[in-house]
Design a protein around this motif. Structure first.
Motif, PDB file in Angstrom:
ATOM      1  N   TRP A   1      42.951  35.949  49.111  1.00 44.25           N
ATOM      2  CA  TRP A   1      44.042  35.748  48.150  1.00 44.25           C
ATOM      3  C   TRP A   1      44.101  34.301  47.677  1.00 44.25           C
ATOM      4  CZ3 TRP A   1      45.961  38.659  44.833  1.00 44.25           C
ATOM      5  CH2 TRP A   1      46.213  39.996  45.074  1.00 44.25           C
TER       6      TRP A   1
ATOM      7  N   GLN B   1      41.229  33.862  45.283  1.00 36.60           N
ATOM      8  CA  GLN B   1      41.511  34.590  44.050  1.00 36.60           C
ATOM      9  C   GLN B   1      42.529  33.853  43.185  1.00 36.60           C
ATOM     10  OE1 GLN B   1      41.557  38.641  46.375  1.00 36.60           O
ATOM     11  NE2 GLN B   1      42.290  38.998  44.298  1.00 36.60           N
TER      12      GLN B   1
ATOM     13  N   LEU C   1      40.966  38.821  38.287  1.00 39.10           N
ATOM     14  CA  LEU C   1      40.850  38.450  39.698  1.00 39.10           C
ATOM     15  C   LEU C   1      42.133  38.716  40.475  1.00 39.10           C
ATOM     16  CD1 LEU C   1      38.944  35.050  39.692  1.00 39.10           C
ATOM     17  CD2 LEU C   1      38.192  37.193  40.698  1.00 39.10           C
ATOM     18  N   ILE C   2      43.257  38.688  39.788  1.00 42.06           N
ATOM     19  CA  ILE C   2      44.542  38.740  40.486  1.00 42.06           C
ATOM     20  C   ILE C   2      45.287  40.061  40.269  1.00 42.06           C
ATOM     21  CG2 ILE C   2      46.806  37.642  40.695  1.00 42.06           C
ATOM     22  CD1 ILE C   2      45.372  35.008  39.866  1.00 42.06           C
TER      23      ILE C   2
ATOM     24  N   THR D   1      39.160  44.094  40.453  1.00 43.30           N
ATOM     25  CA  THR D   1      39.145  42.730  40.983  1.00 43.30           C
ATOM     26  C   THR D   1      37.748  42.284  41.402  1.00 43.30           C
ATOM     27  OG1 THR D   1      41.481  42.718  41.561  1.00 43.30           O
ATOM     28  CG2 THR D   1      40.058  41.217  42.796  1.00 43.30           C
TER      29      THR D   1
ATOM     30  N   ALA E   1      35.316  39.479  39.564  1.00 44.04           N
ATOM     31  CA  ALA E   1      34.661  38.388  40.300  1.00 44.04           C
ATOM     32  C   ALA E   1      33.169  38.348  39.996  1.00 44.04           C
ATOM     33  CB  ALA E   1      34.909  38.545  41.802  1.00 44.04           C
TER      34      ALA E   1
ATOM     35  N   VAL F   1      34.779  36.462  46.767  1.00 50.10           N
ATOM     36  CA  VAL F   1      35.826  37.407  46.404  1.00 50.10           C
ATOM     37  C   VAL F   1      35.237  38.793  46.169  1.00 50.10           C
ATOM     38  CG1 VAL F   1      37.560  38.006  44.647  1.00 50.10           C
ATOM     39  CG2 VAL F   1      37.384  35.650  45.466  1.00 50.10           C
TER      40      VAL F   1
ATOM     41  N   ARG G   1      36.257  41.889  48.537  1.00 50.80           N
ATOM     42  CA  ARG G   1      37.112  42.943  47.980  1.00 50.80           C
ATOM     43  C   ARG G   1      36.402  44.279  47.800  1.00 50.80           C
ATOM     44  NH1 ARG G   1      41.754  41.510  49.775  1.00 50.80           N
ATOM     45  NH2 ARG G   1      42.669  39.683  48.772  1.00 50.80           N
TER      46      ARG G   1
END
Length: 117
Positions: free
Chosen positions: A6, A9, A59-60, A72, A76, A112, A116
């Motif tokens: 997080w 990100q 990304l968020i 997400t 990335a 990331v 993820r």
């Protein structure tokens, strides 16, 4: 690990939204601060800026909202590709300082993406 992802990100997302916004909405300011902008077409700079904004948002928001969270890590990967292309572009222009930053951003984006997926 989730907290670390997080943090990465949020930092990456904020950076890309800010830098992309400057290229997209403050073209003259970007032209003053980034040497490559002077030598590139306005359309190309606007395209890069828009791609960076969308990547930063990607990304968020998808993971945070739980709506299509697969977007997400895909965002990335997209950012890693953009930064890899930027490193090649800056290398062709002998802008070595920019290459180092691009490589760091590629690594963070891949962290990331892997974390993820």
């Amino acid at each position: 690990m989730n907290i670390f992802l997080w943090i990465v990100q949020i930092i990456l997302g904020a950076a890309f939204v800010l830098f992309g916004s400057m290229k997209t909405f403050q073209y003259d300011k970007a032209k003053e601060g980034m040497p490559w902008v002077k030598d590139s077409s306005k359309g190309f700079v606007l395209f890069v800026g828009a791609a960076e904004i969308l990547g930063g948002i990607g990304l968020i928001l998808p993971y945070a909202l739980g709506i299509a969270p697969i977007l997400t890590p895909l965002a990335a990967i997209g950012i890693a590709i953009i930064m890899l292309a930027a490193a090649i572009f800056h290398g062709s222009r002998k802008e070595n300082q920019a290459i180092g930053m691009n490589v760091v951003l590629v690594i963070l984006a891949l962290i990331v993406a892997i974390g993820r997926f």
